[in-house]
Design an enzyme around this catalytic site. Structure first.
Site, PDB file in Angstrom:
ATOM      1  N   CYS A  44       0.814  -1.222   0.000  1.00  0.00           N
ATOM      2  CA  CYS A  44       0.000   0.000   0.000  1.00  0.00           C
ATOM      3  C   CYS A  44       0.846   1.269   0.000  1.00  0.00           C
ATOM      4  CB  CYS A  44      -0.940   0.006   1.195  1.00  0.00           C
ATOM      5  SG  CYS A  44      -1.999  -1.417   1.213  1.00  0.00           S
ATOM      6  N   HIS A  92      -3.355   7.042   3.056  1.00  0.00           N
ATOM      7  CA  HIS A  92      -3.779   5.773   2.458  1.00  0.00           C
ATOM      8  C   HIS A  92      -5.200   5.465   2.957  1.00  0.00           C
ATOM      9  CE1 HIS A  92      -4.011   1.715   1.214  1.00  0.00           C
ATOM     10  NE2 HIS A  92      -3.814   1.174   2.404  1.00  0.00           N
ATOM     11  N   ASN A 148     -10.214  -0.194  -0.047  1.00  0.00           N
ATOM     12  CA  ASN A 148      -8.751  -0.121  -0.036  1.00  0.00           C
ATOM     13  C   ASN A 148      -8.214  -0.621  -1.375  1.00  0.00           C
ATOM     14  OD1 ASN A 148      -6.025  -0.500   0.351  1.00  0.00           O
ATOM     15  ND2 ASN A 148      -6.218  -1.484   2.353  1.00  0.00           N
TER      16      ASN A 148
HETATM   17  N1  ACO Z   1     -18.601  -9.042   8.855  1.00  0.00           N
HETATM   18  C1  ACO Z   1     -19.037  -9.391  10.073  1.00  0.00           C
HETATM   19  N2  ACO Z   1     -18.199  -9.755  11.066  1.00  0.00           N
HETATM   20  C2  ACO Z   1     -16.879  -9.757  10.799  1.00  0.00           C
HETATM   21  C3  ACO Z   1     -16.366  -9.399   9.536  1.00  0.00           C
HETATM   22  C4  ACO Z   1     -17.303  -9.043   8.548  1.00  0.00           C
HETATM   23  N3  ACO Z   1     -16.923  -8.685   7.322  1.00  0.00           N
HETATM   24  N4  ACO Z   1     -15.044  -9.487   9.592  1.00  0.00           N
HETATM   25  C5  ACO Z   1     -14.701  -9.873  10.815  1.00  0.00           C
HETATM   26  N5  ACO Z   1     -15.814 -10.040  11.552  1.00  0.00           N
HETATM   27  C6  ACO Z   1     -15.937 -10.471  12.919  1.00  0.00           C
HETATM   28  C7  ACO Z   1     -14.729 -11.209  13.394  1.00  0.00           C
HETATM   29  O1  ACO Z   1     -14.811 -12.566  13.023  1.00  0.00           O
HETATM   30  C8  ACO Z   1     -14.833 -11.026  14.901  1.00  0.00           C
HETATM   31  O2  ACO Z   1     -15.754 -11.961  15.404  1.00  0.00           O
HETATM   32  P1  ACO Z   1     -15.481 -12.717  16.785  1.00  0.00           P
HETATM   33  O3  ACO Z   1     -15.364 -11.613  17.814  1.00  0.00           O
HETATM   34  O4  ACO Z   1     -16.674 -13.574  16.931  1.00  0.00           O
HETATM   35  O5  ACO Z   1     -14.190 -13.438  16.568  1.00  0.00           O
HETATM   36  C9  ACO Z   1     -15.467  -9.648  15.049  1.00  0.00           C
HETATM   37  O6  ACO Z   1     -16.022  -9.332  13.766  1.00  0.00           O
HETATM   38  C10 ACO Z   1     -14.489  -8.568  15.439  1.00  0.00           C
HETATM   39  O7  ACO Z   1     -13.340  -8.705  14.673  1.00  0.00           O
HETATM   40  P2  ACO Z   1     -12.124  -7.725  14.843  1.00  0.00           P
HETATM   41  O8  ACO Z   1     -11.045  -8.171  13.927  1.00  0.00           O
HETATM   42  O9  ACO Z   1     -11.811  -7.535  16.257  1.00  0.00           O
HETATM   43  O10 ACO Z   1     -12.790  -6.379  14.313  1.00  0.00           O
HETATM   44  P3  ACO Z   1     -12.145  -4.971  14.231  1.00  0.00           P
HETATM   45  O11 ACO Z   1     -12.971  -4.000  14.938  1.00  0.00           O
HETATM   46  O12 ACO Z   1     -10.680  -4.991  14.520  1.00  0.00           O
HETATM   47  O13 ACO Z   1     -12.288  -4.643  12.681  1.00  0.00           O
HETATM   48  C11 ACO Z   1     -11.018  -4.679  10.674  1.00  0.00           C
HETATM   49  C12 ACO Z   1     -11.716  -5.498  11.723  1.00  0.00           C
HETATM   50  C13 ACO Z   1     -12.030  -3.844   9.945  1.00  0.00           C
HETATM   51  C14 ACO Z   1     -10.344  -5.623   9.676  1.00  0.00           C
HETATM   52  C15 ACO Z   1      -9.991  -3.778  11.363  1.00  0.00           C
HETATM   53  O14 ACO Z   1      -9.199  -4.508  12.247  1.00  0.00           O
HETATM   54  C16 ACO Z   1      -9.107  -3.101  10.367  1.00  0.00           C
HETATM   55  O15 ACO Z   1      -9.543  -2.304   9.590  1.00  0.00           O
HETATM   56  N6  ACO Z   1      -7.800  -3.370  10.439  1.00  0.00           N
HETATM   57  C17 ACO Z   1      -6.872  -2.803   9.511  1.00  0.00           C
HETATM   58  C18 ACO Z   1      -7.035  -3.508   8.262  1.00  0.00           C
HETATM   59  C19 ACO Z   1      -6.368  -2.783   7.167  1.00  0.00           C
HETATM   60  O16 ACO Z   1      -6.554  -1.610   7.021  1.00  0.00           O
HETATM   61  N7  ACO Z   1      -5.597  -3.522   6.385  1.00  0.00           N
HETATM   62  C20 ACO Z   1      -4.951  -3.017   5.321  1.00  0.00           C
HETATM   63  C21 ACO Z   1      -3.937  -1.976   5.744  1.00  0.00           C
HETATM   64  S1  ACO Z   1      -2.548  -2.124   4.913  1.00  0.00           S
HETATM   65  C22 ACO Z   1      -3.058  -2.303   3.394  1.00  0.00           C
HETATM   66  O17 ACO Z   1      -3.770  -1.436   2.938  1.00  0.00           O
HETATM   67  C23 ACO Z   1      -2.710  -3.535   2.644  1.00  0.00           C
END
Ligand code: ACO
Length: 325
Positions: free
Chosen positions: A113, A252, A282
């Site tokens: 990214c 980003h 993204n």
């Molecule tokens: N729909 C419904 N539930 C979901 C989904 C979905 N799409 N995805 C995950 N969940 C669930 C998980 O399974 C988890 O369930 P559990 O508690 O029963 O295990 C629950 O939601 C919470 O999951 P978390 O991972 O704790 O959720 P969080 O609030 O952290 O959000 C997210 C997840 C959106 C991925 C967040 O962590 C995030 O944005 N992280 C950064 C990701 C990112 O930006 N990556 C790319 C950056 S670098 C690049 O661009 C390549």
């Protein structure tokens, strides 16, 4: 001393829009979950004829047109991408062919990214050695091809698209003021996309033949905010510029909560932070040049405005760069 200036911008997005409601029919998720956790409402998904190099060339063509530069005048094409059409030749070579940029040398750069930021910093270094150069800097991805469409943790996050800048030498104080690039390969497992194992199974016997993006979202989130804040602060300190003097920050576009948290840490009001993650998700290396093109065409940037870019991605890689528009 001559620095890189951005003389034109362009972007290209696939036609097909994939909504959160569409995703509800594909994996166990909801519009409410995706919107509240990520800020993403829609993303674009490539169809036939909308591969990475086609999107990259289309964005490049628009940047050239805005700058009034003919493709035949280009000296160099660099494409930040982790989803090239082919391993060889590079996406940049296919862009060179498509644009008939017969004088340009061309190569890809993989910094996930952060690819566009790395490429822009590199272009600035070339310009400082020869200000007459005309360089096309592109970020382009078709992440839809490398996402596991059954993994709700990742498939809701990504989209396809390309953005481009025509970079050349400027006069006076305008242009690329400073950049800070960083990497930490020791954390690679938190966000990665394996290469296909190919024909030598001994190298990686237990792996998929068609690997997908894997991510530990919460960890990535934590590192992303801290790293981008640190990079922006270093660039501000190096240049003596105060955060309140920035006209626009283009971060980003991965997640609205990352962007808001970053803005809060830097003490920036929301109107100074560009956001379009709601529309495109993204798009990895393409997010910053797509957002820059939108901001530029919307007239949000005037000569001498200070613009900050910052990115974070797989590797980990991250960085920030400051330009006087
Ligand atoms: N729909 C419904 N539930 C979901 C989904 C979905 N799409 N995805 C995950 N969940 C669930 C998980 O399974 C988890 O369930 P559990 O508690 O029963 O295990 C629950 O939601 C919470 O999951 P978390 O991972 O704790 O959720 P969080 O609030 O952290 O959000 C997210 C997840 C959106 C991925 C967040 O962590 C995030 O944005 N992280 C950064 C990701 C990112 O930006 N990556 C790319 C950056 S670098 C690049 O661009 C390549």
């Amino acid at each position: 001393m001559s620095r890189a200036i951005i003389a034109g911008t362009g972007s290209a997005l696939p036609d097909r829009v994939l909504t959160n409601r569409d995703l509800e029919r594909m994996v166990e998720t909801s519009d409410e979950w995706i919107t509240s956790r990520t800020g993403i409402n829609t993303r674009r998904i490539s169809g036939a004829g909308e591969g990475t190099s086609r999107l990259a060339a289309a964005a490049g063509r628009k940047a050239l047109a805005m700058a009034g530069v003919d493709p035949g005048e280009l000296d160099m094409i660099v494409v930040g991408t982790i989803t090239p059409d082919m391993t060889m030749p590079s996406c940049a070579c296919l862009v060179q062919k498509e644009l008939k940029a017969v004088r340009a040398f061309a190569f890809d750069l993989n910094a996930a990214c952060s690819g566009f930021l790395y490429a822009l910093d590199l272009a600035d270094k070339y310009i400082r050695s020869d200000p007459s150069l005309k360089i096309l800097v592109i970020g382009a991805e078709t992440l839809s091809s490398r996402v596991d469409w059954q993994d709700r943790n990742t498939c809701v996050l990504f989209g396809d698209g390309a953005g481009a800048c025509l970079v050349t030498g400027g006069a006076g104080e305008r242009g690329y003021l400073a950049g800070k690039l960083m990497a930490d390969g020791s954390l690679w497992e938190l966000l990665h996309l394996e290469a296909a194992p190919g024909h030598n199974r001994d190298l990686r016997p237990n792996h998929d033949s068609s690997p997908s993006i894997r991510m530990q979202g919460r960890e990535v989130f934590r590192h992303a905010v801290r790293a981008m804040e640190d990079a922006v602060t270093r660039v501000l300190n190096a240049t003596g510029v105060k955060a309140e003097s920035l006209r626009l920050v283009i971060p980003h576009q991965a997640n609205i909560r990352i962007i808001k948290s970053l803005a809060e840490h830097l003490g920036l009001p929301p109107e100074k932070v560009y956001v379009n993650v709601d529309k495109y998700g993204n798009t990895s290396a393409a997010t910053i040049p797509i957002a820059l093109d939108e901001a530029n065409r919307a007239g949000l940037l005037a000569p001498d405005d200070l613009v900050m870019f910052c990115a974070f991605g797989g590797g980990f890689t991250w960085g920030a760069s400051l330009l006087k528009w």
